[in-house]
Design a protein around this motif. Structure first.
Motif, short mmCIF file in Angstrom:
data_model
loop_
_atom_site.label_atom_id
_atom_site.label_comp_id
_atom_site.label_asym_id
_atom_site.label_seq_id
_atom_site.Cartn_x
_atom_site.Cartn_y
_atom_site.Cartn_z
N UNK A 233 10.72 11.21 -0.16
CA UNK A 233 9.97 11.96 0.84
C UNK A 233 8.60 11.32 1.09
N UNK A 234 7.92 10.93 0.03
CA UNK A 234 6.62 10.29 0.17
C UNK A 234 6.72 8.96 0.91
N UNK A 235 7.77 8.22 0.65
CA UNK A 235 7.96 6.95 1.34
C UNK A 235 8.12 7.16 2.84
N UNK A 236 8.89 8.18 3.22
CA UNK A 236 9.05 8.50 4.64
C UNK A 236 7.70 8.86 5.26
N UNK A 237 6.93 9.67 4.57
CA UNK A 237 5.64 10.14 5.09
C UNK A 237 4.67 8.98 5.26
N UNK A 238 4.52 8.13 4.24
CA UNK A 238 3.54 7.05 4.32
C UNK A 238 3.97 5.95 5.28
N UNK A 239 5.26 5.66 5.36
CA UNK A 239 5.71 4.69 6.35
C UNK A 239 5.42 5.17 7.76
N UNK A 240 5.67 6.45 8.00
CA UNK A 240 5.39 7.00 9.33
C UNK A 240 3.89 6.97 9.62
N UNK B 265 0.84 -1.20 0.00
CA UNK B 265 0.00 0.00 0.00
C UNK B 265 0.87 1.25 0.00
N UNK B 266 1.95 1.23 0.78
CA UNK B 266 2.87 2.39 0.79
C UNK B 266 3.43 2.62 -0.61
N UNK B 267 3.86 1.51 -1.26
CA UNK B 267 4.39 1.65 -2.62
C UNK B 267 3.33 2.22 -3.56
N UNK B 268 2.11 1.72 -3.43
CA UNK B 268 1.03 2.20 -4.29
C UNK B 268 0.74 3.68 -4.06
N UNK B 269 0.73 4.09 -2.80
CA UNK B 269 0.46 5.49 -2.49
C UNK B 269 1.60 6.38 -2.97
N UNK B 270 2.82 5.91 -2.83
CA UNK B 270 3.96 6.69 -3.33
C UNK B 270 3.83 6.89 -4.84
N UNK B 271 3.48 5.81 -5.55
CA UNK B 271 3.33 5.91 -7.00
C UNK B 271 2.24 6.92 -7.37
N UNK B 272 1.11 6.83 -6.69
CA UNK B 272 -0.02 7.69 -7.02
C UNK B 272 0.30 9.16 -6.74
N UNK C 210 6.98 14.26 13.50
CA UNK C 210 8.36 13.77 13.59
C UNK C 210 9.29 14.56 12.69
N UNK C 211 10.53 14.74 13.11
CA UNK C 211 11.47 15.58 12.40
C UNK C 211 11.75 15.05 11.00
N UNK C 212 11.80 13.70 10.84
CA UNK C 212 12.06 13.15 9.51
C UNK C 212 10.88 13.41 8.57
N UNK C 213 9.66 13.40 9.12
CA UNK C 213 8.47 13.68 8.32
C UNK C 213 8.42 15.17 7.97
N UNK C 214 8.75 16.02 8.93
CA UNK C 214 8.81 17.46 8.68
C UNK C 214 9.77 17.77 7.54
N UNK C 215 10.96 17.18 7.58
CA UNK C 215 11.94 17.40 6.52
C UNK C 215 11.46 16.84 5.18
N UNK C 216 10.75 15.69 5.25
CA UNK C 216 10.21 15.09 4.02
C UNK C 216 9.19 16.02 3.37
N UNK C 217 8.35 16.64 4.19
CA UNK C 217 7.36 17.58 3.65
C UNK C 217 8.03 18.80 3.01
N UNK C 218 9.09 19.27 3.60
CA UNK C 218 9.80 20.42 3.02
C UNK C 218 10.41 20.04 1.67
N UNK C 219 10.93 18.84 1.58
CA UNK C 219 11.48 18.37 0.30
C UNK C 219 10.36 18.24 -0.73
N UNK C 220 9.24 17.67 -0.31
CA UNK C 220 8.13 17.46 -1.24
C UNK C 220 7.58 18.79 -1.75
N UNK C 221 7.48 19.76 -0.89
CA UNK C 221 7.01 21.09 -1.30
C UNK C 221 7.96 21.69 -2.34
#
Length: 459
Positions: free
Chosen positions: A155-162, A134-141, A173-184
Motif C-alpha cells: 500500500x505504501x509503495x502505491x501511495x509514494x509512487x503515485x 527514495x520511494x523504497x526508503x520512504x516505504x521502509x520508514x 486516484x482509486x488505487x491510492x484510495x484503496x491503498x489507504x484503506x488497506x494501510x488503515x
C-alpha cells in the motif's frame, strides 16, 4: 553523548532515549542513562527533578535541539532562580529529557547523520533510480512506524509512487484510495469516539474526505506536499504517533517516574512538562495504563504546553457525553498533582487549531465548510492547546492570560489553569503555525511559577 551541556553555561541535563517499543536504548558508551540519573539522585543533594517530554516529529537531533532551547530559556530566568533559592535554601535541580521516536522518518542514531530525501538534488540522468530509491526508503520508514506487513508495504509503495508522479491531483486516484484503506486496516488503529484513549478518540478514517479537506488548505513539508495526495498519510502518521505517545507514557515513562521517586524518597519534588504529544506522555506517566497498581506518589507541578490531545481529557464528565469521563480524568479525581496544573493554549497554533480536528473528523469539517477554528462553541474533537481543558459546569478550570516574566501568577495547589498564550506563543508559519514557539522566557517563567508553588505552600 546523552549528557548534554547547555551552551554558555555549566548546566547539564540527561537525555534518556527509548526505542519505538519503549525499551531504553543500550547503545550509548556511557551506559544506561536511567542508571546514571538514579546515581545522581542517590549521591547528590537533588531537591527538584524537572522531567521533560517532546512531542511529534522529533528524532534524536530534534529532541536535543528542543531540550537545549527549552532548558536554556528556563535557566536564563535568573530572578525566578533567585526566588527559588530564597524560599528553598540548597535548591539543587536535576533536568531530564525523555526521547521517544515520534517521527515517521528521522535520524535515530545517537550521532549526527541526517537523512536527506530531497529528489531535487538528483542528477537528471539518475532521476528515475533516485526516485525509486527514495520511494523504497520512504516505504521502509513508514512501514516501521505505521505497519510493517506485506500488505502495508504494498500500500505504501502505491501511495509514494503515485505521489512522485502527481503530488496534487484533483481527486484521489482509486488505487491510492484503496491503498489507504488497506494501510488503515493494517495499522490497527481504532476509532471509538470522544472519550477514548489518545489515537482512538476520533471518527473512522476516511482518506477521500481527508484528502478533500486538506486540498482546501494545502501545505507542504520538505519536498512532499502534505496538502495533496499524502494528506491522508499524514493523518494516519499523526494518530499512530499519538498512540505511541500514550503507550510510551503509560508504560516506560510511568515506570521510570516510579524508579526516580523511589530513589529520592520524600525529599524530592517532581515537576513534569510536556509539549504537543509530550503532554500525552507525561499524563500517561502519571496515570499509568489503568491496570498497573499505582507505585509512585503525586507530583508537585504539571505544565502542559500546546497539548495535542483532547480538550476533554481531564474532565470527569464530558458535556457531549453525559456521565462519560475524559481519558485522563483520574489525574484530577485521584489528585495525582499536588501543586498546580498549568495548560497553555494559543489561537496561533495552526497545527492544533486546524490539523488536529481535521485528523479526528474530516467529515465534520467538510460539513461546516472547513471552519477550523472557533471558540464560540467547543467542538467535539478539539485539542488542549487550542481550547484549554474543558468540561461540564462543575469542572473548575481557572482562565487567565500568560504573564510577562516580571509578574507573578496567583497559583494555588490542586487547581487547573488554562493559560491564554496568544500574546506570546504566536510566531510561526505554514502547517504548524506557532505550535513549537515555546522556548520563550514567558513559558519558562510559567514553569518556574508552577514549581515555586510547591515550595511556597510546602507541598
Amino acid at each position: 553523548m546523552p549528557i548534554e551541556t547547555i551552551p554558555n553555561s555549566d548546566f547539564i541535563y540527561y537525555l534518556i532515549a527509548f526505542d519505538k517499543d519503549g525499551n531504553e536504548r543500550t547503545d550509548d558508551p556511557d551506559g544506561l542513562m536511567s542508571e546514571r540519573v538514579l546515581q545522581v539522585i542517590q549521591q547528590q543533594p537533588v531537591t527538584d527533578v524537572f522531567l521533560f517530554s517532546h512531542g511529534w516529529l522529533s528524532d534524536i537531533p530534534a529532541s536535543r535541539r528542543q531540550y537545549t532551547r527549552w532548558i536554556e530559556a528556563v535557566i536564563q530566568q535568573k530572578d525566578d532562580q533567585a526566588r527559588f533559592q530564597q524560599v528553598q535554601p540548597g535548591f539543587y535541580p536535576l533536568a531530564i529529557g525523555l526521547h521517544w521516536p515520534s517521527m515517521p522518518w528521522g535520524d535515530y542514531e545517537l550521532g549526527e547523520s541526517p537523512l536527506s530525501m530531497n529528489l531535487n538534488n538528483s542528477p537528471q540522468e539518475n532521476l528515475e533510480n533516485q526516485r525509486l530509491s527514495v520511494v523504497d526508503e520512504m516505504v521502509d520508514r513508514y512501514a516501521e512506524n505505521i505497519a510493517d506487513t506485506p500488505a502495508a508495504r504494498c500500500a505504501l509503495e502505491v501511495i509514494f509512487n503515485a505521489a512522485t508522479e502527481n503530488i496534487a491531483p484533483e481527486t484521489l486516484p482509486i488505487d491510492v484510495l484503496n491503498a489507504y484503506r488497506i494501510l488503515d486496516r493494517e495499522a490497527g488503529l481504532q476509532a471509538i469516539g470522544i472519550a477514548a484513549a489518545p489515537s482512538a478518540d476520533r471518527d473512522p478514517f476516511d482518506p477521500e474526505i481527508t484528502f478533500a479537506a486538506a486540498r482546501t488548505e494545502a501545505l507542504s513539508f520538505s519536498g512532499f506536499s502534505w496538502g495533496g495526495l499524502l494528506a491522508p498519510l499524514r493523518t494516519l502518521s499523526f494518530w499512530k504517533m499519538k498512540d505511541r505517545a500514550r503507550e510510551f507514557g503509560e508504560n516506560a515513562a510511568f515506570h521510570l517516574l516510579a524508579q526516580l521517586q523511589q530513589a529520592g524518597g520524600d525529599r524530592l519534588r517532581f515537576h513534569l512538562m510536556g509539549h504537543s504529544f509530550g503532554c500525552i506522555v507525561v499524563s500517561g506517566a502519571l496515570a499509568g495504563s489503568g491496570t498497573d497498581l499505582r507505585n509512585h506518589h503525586p507530583i508537585n507541578s504539571l505544565l502542559l504546553v500546546q497539548g495535542a490531545l483532547s480538550h476533554w481529557s481531564y474532565s470527569p464528565d464530558i458535556p457531549l457525553s453525559p456521565g462519560v469521563p475524559g481519558y485522563f480524568h483520574g489525574i484530577i479525581t485521584n489528585s495525582l498533582v499536588k501543586g498546580p496544573i498549568a495548560i497553555t493554549h494559543s489561537k496561533w497554533d495552526t497545527a492544533l487549531g486546524k490539523w488536529y480536528p481535521l485528523g479526528a473528523s474530516a467529515a465534520s469539517l467538510i460539513r461546516r465548510s472547513i471552519s477550523f477554528y472557533s471558540t464560540d462553541n467547543l467542538p467535539k474533537y478539539g485539542a488542549l492547546g487550542a481550547f484549554g481543558a474543558s468540561g461540564d459546569h462543575e469542572f473548575r478550570a481557572v482562565n487567565c492570560d500568560m504573564l510577562p516574566i516580571d509578574a507573578h501568577y496567583p497559583l494555588v495547589p490542586g487547581a487547573i489553569y488554562n493559560i491564554n498564550a496568544d500574546e506570546f506563543i504566536r510566531e510561526g508559519s505554514g502547517s504548524q503555525g506557532a505550535h513549537s514557539d515555546i522556548a520563550r522566557p514567558e513559558v519558562a517563567h510559567l514553569m518556574w511559577e508552577a514549581a515555586l508553588t510547591s515550595v511556597d505552600w510546602r507541598i
